[in-house]
Enzyme design. Structure first.
Site, PDB file in Angstrom:
ATOM      1  N   ARG A   1      38.336 -15.704 102.049  1.00  0.00           N
ATOM      2  CA  ARG A   1      38.829 -16.558 102.441  1.00  0.00           C
ATOM      3  C   ARG A   1      38.712 -17.276 103.532  1.00  0.00           C
ATOM      4  O   ARG A   1      39.500 -18.214 104.309  1.00  0.00           O
ATOM      5  CB  ARG A   1      39.601 -15.575 103.556  1.00  0.00           C
ATOM      6  CG  ARG A   1      40.663 -14.267 102.838  1.00  0.00           C
ATOM      7  CD  ARG A   1      41.240 -13.273 103.752  1.00  0.00           C
ATOM      8  NE  ARG A   1      42.746 -13.601 103.312  1.00  0.00           N
ATOM      9  CZ  ARG A   1      43.643 -12.093 103.913  1.00  0.00           C
ATOM     10  NH1 ARG A   1      42.759 -11.500 104.349  1.00  0.00           N
ATOM     11  NH2 ARG A   1      44.664 -12.481 103.980  1.00  0.00           N
TER      12      ARG A   1
ATOM     13  N   ARG B   1      36.523 -22.413  94.160  1.00  0.00           N
ATOM     14  CA  ARG B   1      38.216 -22.879  94.519  1.00  0.00           C
ATOM     15  C   ARG B   1      38.797 -24.002  93.744  1.00  0.00           C
ATOM     16  O   ARG B   1      39.130 -23.922  92.527  1.00  0.00           O
ATOM     17  CB  ARG B   1      39.199 -22.106  94.937  1.00  0.00           C
ATOM     18  CG  ARG B   1      40.464 -21.341  95.105  1.00  0.00           C
ATOM     19  CD  ARG B   1      40.857 -21.275  95.618  1.00  0.00           C
ATOM     20  NE  ARG B   1      42.368 -20.427  96.007  1.00  0.00           N
ATOM     21  CZ  ARG B   1      43.557 -21.649  95.535  1.00  0.00           C
ATOM     22  NH1 ARG B   1      42.525 -23.088  95.416  1.00  0.00           N
ATOM     23  NH2 ARG B   1      44.510 -21.276  95.527  1.00  0.00           N
TER      24      ARG B   1
HETATM   25  O1  CP3 Z   1      36.373  -9.861  99.733  1.00  0.00           O
HETATM   26  C1  CP3 Z   1      37.409  -9.894  98.990  1.00  0.00           C
HETATM   27  O2  CP3 Z   1      38.097 -11.143  99.365  1.00  0.00           O
HETATM   28  C2  CP3 Z   1      37.426  -9.950  98.094  1.00  0.00           C
HETATM   29  C3  CP3 Z   1      38.333 -10.196  96.736  1.00  0.00           C
HETATM   30  C4  CP3 Z   1      40.029  -9.383  97.207  1.00  0.00           C
HETATM   31  C5  CP3 Z   1      40.954 -10.127  97.226  1.00  0.00           C
HETATM   32  N1  CP3 Z   1      42.028  -9.058  97.279  1.00  0.00           N
HETATM   33  C6  CP3 Z   1      40.632 -12.095  96.704  1.00  0.00           C
HETATM   34  C7  CP3 Z   1      42.203 -12.498  96.813  1.00  0.00           C
HETATM   35  C8  CP3 Z   1      40.821  -8.390  97.449  1.00  0.00           C
HETATM   36  C9  CP3 Z   1      39.605  -6.972  98.280  1.00  0.00           C
HETATM   37  C10 CP3 Z   1      41.821  -8.368  97.538  1.00  0.00           C
HETATM   38  C11 CP3 Z   1      42.722  -7.382  97.934  1.00  0.00           C
HETATM   39  C12 CP3 Z   1      43.892  -7.115  98.004  1.00  0.00           C
HETATM   40  N2  CP3 Z   1      45.084  -8.461  97.503  1.00  0.00           N
HETATM   41  C13 CP3 Z   1      45.085  -6.121  98.855  1.00  0.00           C
HETATM   42  C14 CP3 Z   1      44.391  -4.934  99.355  1.00  0.00           C
HETATM   43  C15 CP3 Z   1      43.747  -5.275 101.125  1.00  0.00           C
HETATM   44  C16 CP3 Z   1      45.095  -6.002 101.784  1.00  0.00           C
HETATM   45  O3  CP3 Z   1      44.482  -7.338 103.050  1.00  0.00           O
HETATM   46  O4  CP3 Z   1      45.554  -5.374 102.037  1.00  0.00           O
HETATM   47  C17 CP3 Z   1      46.458  -7.301  99.039  1.00  0.00           C
HETATM   48  C18 CP3 Z   1      47.595  -6.090  99.586  1.00  0.00           C
HETATM   49  C19 CP3 Z   1      46.405  -8.148  97.607  1.00  0.00           C
HETATM   50  C20 CP3 Z   1      47.726  -8.679  97.034  1.00  0.00           C
HETATM   51  C21 CP3 Z   1      47.240 -10.233  97.489  1.00  0.00           C
HETATM   52  N3  CP3 Z   1      46.324 -11.005  97.292  1.00  0.00           N
HETATM   53  C22 CP3 Z   1      48.004 -11.301  98.628  1.00  0.00           C
HETATM   54  C23 CP3 Z   1      49.134 -10.673  99.843  1.00  0.00           C
HETATM   55  C24 CP3 Z   1      47.708 -12.447  98.385  1.00  0.00           C
HETATM   56  C25 CP3 Z   1      48.425 -13.511  99.305  1.00  0.00           C
HETATM   57  C26 CP3 Z   1      47.626 -13.428 100.740  1.00  0.00           C
HETATM   58  C27 CP3 Z   1      46.006 -13.718 100.992  1.00  0.00           C
HETATM   59  O5  CP3 Z   1      45.802 -12.155 101.420  1.00  0.00           O
HETATM   60  O6  CP3 Z   1      45.468 -14.356 100.826  1.00  0.00           O
HETATM   61  C28 CP3 Z   1      45.911 -12.412  97.460  1.00  0.00           C
HETATM   62  C29 CP3 Z   1      45.511 -13.999  97.143  1.00  0.00           C
HETATM   63  C30 CP3 Z   1      43.729 -13.601  97.191  1.00  0.00           C
HETATM   64  N4  CP3 Z   1      43.432 -12.669  96.805  1.00  0.00           N
HETATM   65  C31 CP3 Z   1      43.500 -14.409  97.743  1.00  0.00           C
HETATM   66  C32 CP3 Z   1      42.207 -13.875  97.558  1.00  0.00           C
HETATM   67  C33 CP3 Z   1      40.853 -14.455  97.502  1.00  0.00           C
HETATM   68  C34 CP3 Z   1      43.464 -15.703  98.049  1.00  0.00           C
HETATM   69  C35 CP3 Z   1      44.477 -17.182  96.680  1.00  0.00           C
HETATM   70  C36 CP3 Z   1      43.315 -17.884  96.926  1.00  0.00           C
HETATM   71  O7  CP3 Z   1      42.602 -18.186  96.982  1.00  0.00           O
HETATM   72  O8  CP3 Z   1      45.200 -18.949  96.946  1.00  0.00           O
END
Ligand code: CP3
Length: 341
Positions: free
Chosen positions: A30, A39
């Site tokens: 993030r 990415r």
């Molecule tokens: O530490 C980490 O980031 C490890 C990887 C990880 C991702 N998603 C990568 C990701 C983890 C642990 C998650 C968990 C996740 N994903 C949750 C539970 C944790 C929380 O925040 O409540 C949920 C609800 C999701 C669903 C999800 N994935 C959403 C709502 C989104 C869009 C908005 C956002 O949170 O970024 C994602 C996309 C996502 N998951 C990205 C990443 C790095 C961004 C995608 C991008 O690079 O465009």
């Protein structure tokens, strides 16, 4: 392999680590410019997550660049619906989107129970590569979404402020809801077991949408399935993070898990009273505190640490780190925890 830094595992098991371990939810992917560079070399999030070498690389970045005490495998909770037969897309700036959703018992026939090893082989491969590259430096955390949170996305088809379609389903089609929740639970258990076989040292279950259910619905449609997952996983410590489930803390204390994650709305002293001494608590600085100045971040972190002092604790934020937080402020949070006495 022997871990060189096992603070997280000691804290999870209540074994008095030398200092409090620290990591951040959503630390991989993030905030780091180094992540964005990787990415941009691929078509988007999904390709990155499905390319094990790259997923391993971005998993390790926060260990090298931020100094956290654990890595969390780079993937997403939504790989489970996909492995069950419901693919998702990640829409730039908007988040996840499912071209098809699940609405009826007939739709369940099109889904299967995922087999973690075959249907999610790219995550399993990424875990193996990561473990090798980490070479025991810090533990690796595996994860999955809680069945209710996954259900919410499969019904709604995207993120939502209210998840009203998913919540409606619990009232209008309770039997169908339980069937789908059970299928997700079975898939998740297979998946977490495959992650453990591949080498993860601890697992975390994210119930990100726990807080949108009323307590009686949460007791019927979420907690029992989290409980089944906890009972099925017996070889590594387990953390349950249920965002917004302040009303369920006493019941969560009875889960077969070592650690309960607190969000930033949950008072620390009050949570310790409700949950008791037999669990480790993880959290729970408000992620927005990291928008403050260096001095403010330091003070807020010390204030959090003071409240946890003397009890089982893994330092973290109360939810995922926000994308526009300055990594330097994250480092101050981490260093302040490490230097805390
Ligand atoms: O530490 C980490 O980031 C490890 C990887 C990880 C991702 N998603 C990568 C990701 C983890 C642990 C998650 C968990 C996740 N994903 C949750 C539970 C944790 C929380 O925040 O409540 C949920 C609800 C999701 C669903 C999800 N994935 C959403 C709502 C989104 C869009 C908005 C956002 O949170 O970024 C994602 C996309 C996502 N998951 C990205 C990443 C790095 C961004 C995608 C991008 O690079 O465009």
């Amino acid at each position: 392999m022997q871990l060189k830094n096992d603070l997280l595992l000691k804290a999870a098991k209540g074994e008095n680590p030398e200092r409090t371990p620290v990591w951040l939810m959503r630390q991989a992917g993030r905030i780091l410019p180094e992540y964005r560079a990787v990415r941009e070399s691929v078509s988007g999030f999904i390709e990155l997550a499905q390319t094990p070498e790259l997923a391993a690389e971005v998993t390790i970045q926060p260990v090298d660049l931020l100094g956290v005490d654990a890595a969390i495998i780079f993937s997403d909770i939504l790989v489970i619906p996909e492995a069950m037969g419901l693919p998702y897309e990640m829409v730039e700036k908007r988040g996840p989107w499912f071209p098809q959703t699940v609405q009826s018992k007939a739709d369940l026939k099109k889904l299967r129970i995922a087999n973690g090893v075959d249907d999610l082989s790219y995550v399993i491969e990424a875990i193996k590569i990561t473990k090798k590259a980490l070479n025991g430096r810090v533990p690796l955390i595996g994860f999955a979404g809680a069945p209710w949170t996954i259900f919410a996305y499969m019904i709604e088809g995207s993120g939502s402020k209210t998840f009203s379609k998913a919540r409606a389903m619990l009232y209008t089609q309770p039997e169908f809801s339980h069937q789908l929740l059970q299928m997700i639970t079975d898939s998740t258990i297979n998946y977490l077991k495959a992650q453990i076989d591949a080498g993860v040292d601890l697992i975390q279950v994210f119930d990100s949408w726990a807080g949108i259910l009323p307590p009686d619905q949460y007791r019927v449609f979420s907690l029992p399935y989290i409980s089944k997952i906890c009972d099925a996983i017996t070889t590594v410590p387990k953390t349950v993070f249920a965002k917004g489930a302040f009303f369920a803390r006493e019941e969560m204390a009875k889960l077969n898990c070592e650690t309960i994650g607190l969000d930033w709305n949950m008072g620390i002293t009050e949570s310790r009273k409700l949950i008791g001494e037999s669990k480790t608590l993880q959290g729970n600085l408000d992620p927005a505190a990291l928008y403050g100045s260096e001095k403010q971040v330091e003070a807020a972190t010390i204030h959090m640490m003071n409240q946890f002092k003397g009890s089982r604790h893994i330092a973290n934020l109360g939810h995922g780190v926000y994308p526009d937080i300055n990594p330097e402020m994250v480092k101050i949070f981490i260093e302040t925890v490490k230097n805390y006495k």
